[in-house]
Structures are given as structure tokens and as C-alpha cells.
Design a protein around this motif. Structure first.
Motif, PDB file in Angstrom:
ATOM      1  N   THR A  78       0.825  -1.215   0.000  1.00 36.98           N
ATOM      2  CA  THR A  78       0.000   0.000   0.000  1.00 36.98           C
ATOM      3  C   THR A  78       0.859   1.265   0.000  1.00 36.98           C
ATOM      4  O   THR A  78       0.541   2.235   0.677  1.00 36.98           O
ATOM      5  CB  THR A  78      -1.052   0.029   1.129  1.00 36.98           C
ATOM      6  OG1 THR A  78      -0.425   0.022   2.396  1.00 36.98           O
ATOM      7  CG2 THR A  78      -2.033  -1.112   1.011  1.00 36.98           C
ATOM      8  N   HIS A  99       5.038  -2.277  10.746  1.00 36.26           N
ATOM      9  CA  HIS A  99       3.922  -3.082  10.256  1.00 36.26           C
ATOM     10  C   HIS A  99       2.609  -2.554  10.840  1.00 36.26           C
ATOM     11  O   HIS A  99       2.492  -2.356  12.038  1.00 36.26           O
ATOM     12  CB  HIS A  99       4.121  -4.553  10.639  1.00 36.26           C
ATOM     13  CG  HIS A  99       3.070  -5.459  10.105  1.00 36.26           C
ATOM     14  ND1 HIS A  99       2.889  -5.667   8.753  1.00 36.26           N
ATOM     15  CD2 HIS A  99       2.129  -6.197  10.724  1.00 36.26           C
ATOM     16  CE1 HIS A  99       1.879  -6.494   8.566  1.00 36.26           C
ATOM     17  NE2 HIS A  99       1.407  -6.831   9.755  1.00 36.26           N
ATOM     18  N   GLN A 100       1.656  -2.266   9.971  1.00 31.33           N
ATOM     19  CA  GLN A 100       0.337  -1.754  10.334  1.00 31.33           C
ATOM     20  C   GLN A 100       0.355  -0.301  10.823  1.00 31.33           C
ATOM     21  O   GLN A 100      -0.575   0.140  11.497  1.00 31.33           O
ATOM     22  CB  GLN A 100      -0.333  -2.660  11.376  1.00 31.33           C
ATOM     23  CG  GLN A 100      -0.610  -4.069  10.873  1.00 31.33           C
ATOM     24  CD  GLN A 100      -1.664  -4.076   9.782  1.00 31.33           C
ATOM     25  OE1 GLN A 100      -2.775  -3.639  10.011  1.00 31.33           O
ATOM     26  NE2 GLN A 100      -1.316  -4.575   8.615  1.00 31.33           N
ATOM     27  N   VAL A 101       1.402   0.445  10.476  1.00 27.00           N
ATOM     28  CA  VAL A 101       1.463   1.876  10.783  1.00 27.00           C
ATOM     29  C   VAL A 101       0.711   2.628   9.694  1.00 27.00           C
ATOM     30  O   VAL A 101       0.807   2.301   8.513  1.00 27.00           O
ATOM     31  CB  VAL A 101       2.935   2.358  10.873  1.00 27.00           C
ATOM     32  CG1 VAL A 101       3.037   3.866  10.867  1.00 27.00           C
ATOM     33  CG2 VAL A 101       3.597   1.790  12.107  1.00 27.00           C
ATOM     34  N   PHE A 102      -0.038   3.643  10.077  1.00 25.42           N
ATOM     35  CA  PHE A 102      -0.771   4.467   9.120  1.00 25.42           C
ATOM     36  C   PHE A 102       0.170   5.555   8.613  1.00 25.42           C
ATOM     37  O   PHE A 102       0.679   6.361   9.385  1.00 25.42           O
ATOM     38  CB  PHE A 102      -2.007   5.082   9.786  1.00 25.42           C
ATOM     39  CG  PHE A 102      -2.952   5.703   8.811  1.00 25.42           C
ATOM     40  CD1 PHE A 102      -3.781   4.910   8.035  1.00 25.42           C
ATOM     41  CD2 PHE A 102      -3.017   7.075   8.673  1.00 25.42           C
ATOM     42  CE1 PHE A 102      -4.672   5.485   7.131  1.00 25.42           C
ATOM     43  CE2 PHE A 102      -3.892   7.666   7.774  1.00 25.42           C
ATOM     44  CZ  PHE A 102      -4.724   6.858   7.009  1.00 25.42           C
ATOM     45  N   TRP A 103       0.413   5.561   7.289  1.00 23.99           N
ATOM     46  CA  TRP A 103       1.336   6.521   6.669  1.00 23.99           C
ATOM     47  C   TRP A 103       0.846   6.839   5.265  1.00 23.99           C
ATOM     48  O   TRP A 103       0.466   5.941   4.516  1.00 23.99           O
ATOM     49  CB  TRP A 103       2.745   5.931   6.634  1.00 23.99           C
ATOM     50  CG  TRP A 103       3.774   6.774   5.966  1.00 23.99           C
ATOM     51  CD1 TRP A 103       4.216   7.997   6.372  1.00 23.99           C
ATOM     52  CD2 TRP A 103       4.508   6.463   4.780  1.00 23.99           C
ATOM     53  NE1 TRP A 103       5.182   8.466   5.512  1.00 23.99           N
ATOM     54  CE2 TRP A 103       5.377   7.534   4.520  1.00 23.99           C
ATOM     55  CE3 TRP A 103       4.513   5.382   3.909  1.00 23.99           C
ATOM     56  CZ2 TRP A 103       6.239   7.558   3.442  1.00 23.99           C
ATOM     57  CZ3 TRP A 103       5.367   5.406   2.830  1.00 23.99           C
ATOM     58  CH2 TRP A 103       6.224   6.484   2.610  1.00 23.99           C
ATOM     59  N   HIS A 122      -2.596   5.461   4.153  1.00 27.87           N
ATOM     60  CA  HIS A 122      -2.753   4.007   4.035  1.00 27.87           C
ATOM     61  C   HIS A 122      -2.121   3.324   5.241  1.00 27.87           C
ATOM     62  O   HIS A 122      -1.165   3.833   5.821  1.00 27.87           O
ATOM     63  CB  HIS A 122      -2.065   3.471   2.775  1.00 27.87           C
ATOM     64  CG  HIS A 122      -2.648   3.987   1.501  1.00 27.87           C
ATOM     65  ND1 HIS A 122      -3.864   3.571   1.011  1.00 27.87           N
ATOM     66  CD2 HIS A 122      -2.183   4.896   0.616  1.00 27.87           C
ATOM     67  CE1 HIS A 122      -4.119   4.199  -0.127  1.00 27.87           C
ATOM     68  NE2 HIS A 122      -3.119   5.024  -0.379  1.00 27.87           N
ATOM     69  N   THR A 123      -2.629   2.159   5.566  1.00 28.05           N
ATOM     70  CA  THR A 123      -1.987   1.316   6.562  1.00 28.05           C
ATOM     71  C   THR A 123      -0.946   0.473   5.844  1.00 28.05           C
ATOM     72  O   THR A 123      -1.267  -0.240   4.892  1.00 28.05           O
ATOM     73  CB  THR A 123      -3.018   0.415   7.275  1.00 28.05           C
ATOM     74  OG1 THR A 123      -3.981   1.253   7.917  1.00 28.05           O
ATOM     75  CG2 THR A 123      -2.344  -0.468   8.311  1.00 28.05           C
ATOM     76  N   ASP A 142       1.638  -2.472   5.242  1.00 26.91           N
ATOM     77  CA  ASP A 142       1.943  -3.855   5.581  1.00 26.91           C
ATOM     78  C   ASP A 142       3.413  -4.068   5.261  1.00 26.91           C
ATOM     79  O   ASP A 142       3.845  -3.870   4.119  1.00 26.91           O
ATOM     80  CB  ASP A 142       1.106  -4.836   4.766  1.00 26.91           C
ATOM     81  CG  ASP A 142      -0.355  -4.799   5.163  1.00 26.91           C
ATOM     82  OD1 ASP A 142      -0.635  -4.677   6.362  1.00 26.91           O
ATOM     83  OD2 ASP A 142      -1.214  -4.900   4.268  1.00 26.91           O
TER      84      ASP A 142
END
Length: 84
Positions: free
Chosen positions: A8, A65-69, A72-73, A75
């Protein structure tokens, strides 16, 4: 070489923006980048790190991992070498 797949990450995100994002979480600079368009739902980049041990990459991967940036999140997936 250790490799990390970031899903993403839009194609409009520059290499410098990716480098800046990763450096904030303690990553060393990557030595290679390959953009993967995918199906449009999950564009990704495959990053190569020259002098980063797999164990160190696991610790760093958990930080992002799974950070919103960038809306988008992210992966973050470690790509394992195939041993045949």
C-alpha cells in the motif's frame, strides 16, 4: 541481502519519502528499490538492505507493520530467501 516488501505504497510516493519514513523508525538506507504495481489495490515497493541481518530486520519490521502513513496502513513483510 535482506528484503522487505511494503504494501500500500502508492507509485506517487518518492524514494526520498520512503527513506525518510523508514529512517524515523531506525532503518538504515536501502540499497535497492523495486516498485510493484500489483492489481492497483495494493501497490508495493520491494526494498533491499545490504548490511542488515535478518534478525535486525525482524525487529525493525515490527516497528512499521500496520502503521498508518500517507493515507494508508502499511503492511511490512519480510521476504525470505528460498533454499532449495
Amino acid at each position: 541481502m535482506t528484503k522487505l516488501l511494503l504494501q500500500t505504497v502508492e507509485s506517487t510516493v518518492s524514494d526520498e519519502d520512503i527513506l525518510g519514513f523508514l529512517s524515523r523508525y531506525g532503518f538504515p538506507p536501502f540499497v535497492s528499490i523495486e516498485r510493484m504495481a500489483g492489481t492497483g489495490i495494493r501497490p508495493a515497493v520491494l526494498l533491499g538492505f545490504q548490511d542488515l541481518q535478518p534478525e535486525a530486520l525482524q525487529l525493525l519490521q515490527a516497528r512499521i507493520h500496520q502503521v498508518f502513513w500517507n493515507d494508508h496502513t502499511i503492511d511490512a513483510i519480510i521476504v525470505q530467501r528460498r533454499t532449495e
